[in-house]
Structure formats: C-alpha cells, structure tokens
Scaffold this active site. Structure first.
Site, PDB file in Angstrom:
ATOM      1  N   HIS A   1       0.876  -1.164   0.000  1.00  0.00           N
ATOM      2  CA  HIS A   1       0.000   0.000   0.000  1.00  0.00           C
ATOM      3  C   HIS A   1       0.918   1.220   0.000  1.00  0.00           C
ATOM      4  CE1 HIS A   1      -2.705  -3.029   1.962  1.00  0.00           C
ATOM      5  NE2 HIS A   1      -3.484  -2.571   0.997  1.00  0.00           N
TER       6      HIS A   1
ATOM      7  N   ASP B   1       2.478   1.611   3.284  1.00  0.00           N
ATOM      8  CA  ASP B   1       3.480   0.606   3.663  1.00  0.00           C
ATOM      9  C   ASP B   1       4.856   1.128   3.245  1.00  0.00           C
ATOM     10  OD1 ASP B   1       1.663  -1.424   4.550  1.00  0.00           O
ATOM     11  OD2 ASP B   1       1.282  -1.999   2.460  1.00  0.00           O
TER      12      ASP B   1
END
Ligand code: XLS
Ligand code: MG
Length: 346
Positions: A51, A54
C-alpha cells in the site's frame, strides 16, 4: 526431480500481522519492515506488494518531496535484496476523510482527497519501479442502499480512474473486486463488474483485474471460473490466493486450507493459461490465525507457497487424456472420482 516452476511469488507487509481483530487487540509484537523483507527472500518469494503507506508510513503528514525521498530509500532496499515491487495500492479506507467512501463519497472534499492521494500513489509506484496500481474499493458502497446514488457512483469511479490513467500513461490499474466488508454492499463486487467498469474508462487496455480467492467465495462464485473469465479478456494481472470457509467475515486463510479441490482448480486454470509468462506474480493475501505464536509468524506464507507448488505438480500430472475420454462419454461420476483419487495420491 520436478520441473522448475515459472512462478514468481509475492506477499505484502500486512500479511505478517499482529492478530488484532474487531474483538481484541494485537497478540504478537510488530516486526520491522527489514525483517519482513529478509523473511520474504528466505521463503523463496521474489516480489513484494505494497500500500502507499506501507512504503511511506504516516503519509498524510509528509510533504510530496519527502514522500518521494522515502519511496526512493525503500526502492534501494528492494534492489539490494533483489526483490521487485509487484503492486502499489492507495490505502483509502483508514483516513478520517474517507469515512463515507473515497471516490464515491457524498462529500466532494473527500473525493478530492481520494483522487489526490491516488495520484500520489502512482508517483510512489514510479519511484519504486512498479507500473501496476491495485484498487480495492473498500468503502465504495453503502451501509444502506438509499445513502448513495448507484449510477452516479459508477460515474465517479470512472472519473477517478480516468484521472489516474491520464496522470501517468505508463501505469496499468488492476481492480480487486470484493462484494462486501467493510460495506454491506460494494459497488464492484465481481470481476464481471470490474471489467465492465474498465470498458467505461478512457483506456480500457490499461484497466484489468486482480482476483482474490476469498472475495469470489464471499460473492458465492467459483474462484477458478472468475479467473478464467478475466483470462479470456487478457485481464488477469495478479491473483491473491488464500481461502475462505463459506459466507462469513473475510478470513484470508492459507491457500488450500478450506477447500483443497477448489485450490487445485485455481492452480489448474493458472497452469493452463501460462499465468506468469507475461510477468504476472502469484501473491498470497493470507493472514496467520490469531492464535499463532510469534515464532510461527510467517508459516502461513511458507505453507501457502508450498501447497501451491504441490498443486502445480498435481495439475501437471493430472491425466488430461483420460479426463477427456470421460468427458466425451459424459461420465462425470468417474471424472469426479478421478479428481478425488488424484488429489488423495496413491
Ligand atoms: C482486502 C484486500 C486487501 C487488498 C489490498 O480485503 O484483499 O488486502 O488486497 O488493498
Ligand atoms: Mg487482497
């Protein structure tokens, strides 16, 4: 000796999780990113999914240059480890701005936030050398049907995707359909909806799909049929293999855990279509059981990969000639038993 497999495997940092659920807190300590990356290599995986946050934690509180600097730093770690970034997805469902949805929120400010954040995700993907953006439409749907206009919502999704496609002509977008959770009803519940949405965009060739096993089961559909459907259109650009025991919360069980035969059929479809030969990865979107001890924190990933490879062997040794004869004879009773015996082994 078995033949070398052509598959490249992937998982995301969120797949090594701490076990929190809506009814209780985390039960394992968080592991740092570098540890997760080292495990990924050790377990024989070649790619990582991300993501946007992340890659750049606390993304909303950082300036654009800082975000790109941090993405560049992560790229270096991946390069040093010999790992590629498979996908990057905007995590649009955590922000206080997207309580009522992101691209389909009834609040224009929230919609603007969602689009800007998605464009930033595309820039981050560029910085980590990835051209595949995944959209899981977590909150694009309703808790009650009267809350949003369904047709308008589809138009808003198309507008958002078009803006992304025009922002960077090199990217492709894979829509990951899911029928429910966190919403009661999601707008793009199946791959059929996703590919129909693709056809409404300004560049359908760059909008395809990602199929997750559990999401198909939650929609009451067969995952391997869903995969075949996307493959017929040349649009299966990634898979999230896992498992799901019927219609309940999204379980993300290890691949093959609930239905080994269904797992076999998914692998067989991928094998038949040379999935991976166009650079696609096999990703496992799986989670540990909450009861898992920290020393077993990655076993669900190792096991999913192992089961997949065992099933590749099963698909390759399935007697297609014999199956063809039984099909020609309409002897599905014998075909059924043949599959069972093959999976049980001698
Ligand atoms: C959730 C989704 C999520 C996506 C990535 O159900 O599977 O994990 O794969 O945003
Ligand atoms: Mg997924």
């Amino acid at each position: 000796m078995s033949k070398p497999h052509p598959y490249r495997f992937s998982f995301g940092p969120w797949n090594i999780s701490e076990g929190a659920d809506p009814y209780g807190p985390a039960v394992r300590l968080p592991k740092p990113f570098d540890w997760k990356l080292a495990q990924l290599r050790k377990l024989g995986f070649e790619a990582m999914m991300f993501h946007d946050d992340d890659i750049v934690p606390d993304i909303d509180n950082k300036s654009a240059p800082q975000v790109l600097r941090e993405a560049g730093e992560l790229r270096k770690k991946l390069d040093d480890a010999g790992v590629i970034a498979e996908i990057v997805a905007p995590r649009l469902w955590f922000s206080p701005q997207t309580i009522d949805g992101a691209y389909t929120s009834n609040d224009p400010k929230a919609r603007k936030y969602a689009i800007n954040r998605s464009l930033q995700t595309i820039d981050i993907a560029g910085a980590v050398g990835c051209d595949l953006i995944v959209l899981w439409f977590a909150r694009e749907g309703t808790y009650l049907r009267e809350a949003k206009d369904g047709r308008r919502s589809v138009e808003l999704l198309v507008e958002a995707i078009n803006t992304m496609l025009m922002h960077d002509r090199k990217i492709r977008i894979a829509i990951e359909p899911k029928p429910n959770e966190p919403m009661d009803h999601a707008y793009i519940p199946t791959i059929g909806h996703a590919l129909a949405l693709s056809n409404l965009t300004c560049d359908p060739k760059r909008v395809g799909g990602l199929i997750e096993t559990a999401h198909c089961i939650l929609a009451g559909l067969d995952p391997s049929d869903e995969m075949d459907f996307a493959l017929s259109a040349g649009k299966l650009w990634s898979v999230h293999l896992n498992d799901q025991n019927g219609l309940k919360f999204d379980q993300d069980k290890p691949f093959g855990s609930a239905n080994l035969r269904s797992a076999f059929n998914q692998v067989r479809v991928l094998e038949r279509n040379q999935f991976g030969s166009r650079g696609e990865c096999v990703a496992f979107d799986v989670h540990s059981f909450r009861s898992t001890k920290i020393e077993h924190a990655v076993d669900h990933l190792a096991n999913s990969r192992k089961t997949f490879l065992r099933l590749v062997e099963k698909a390759r040794t399935f007697d297609e000639g014999k199956a063809g004869e039984l099909i020609a004879d309409r002897n599905y009773q014998a075909l059924d038993q043949m599959v069972i015996e093959h999976l049980l082994g001698s």
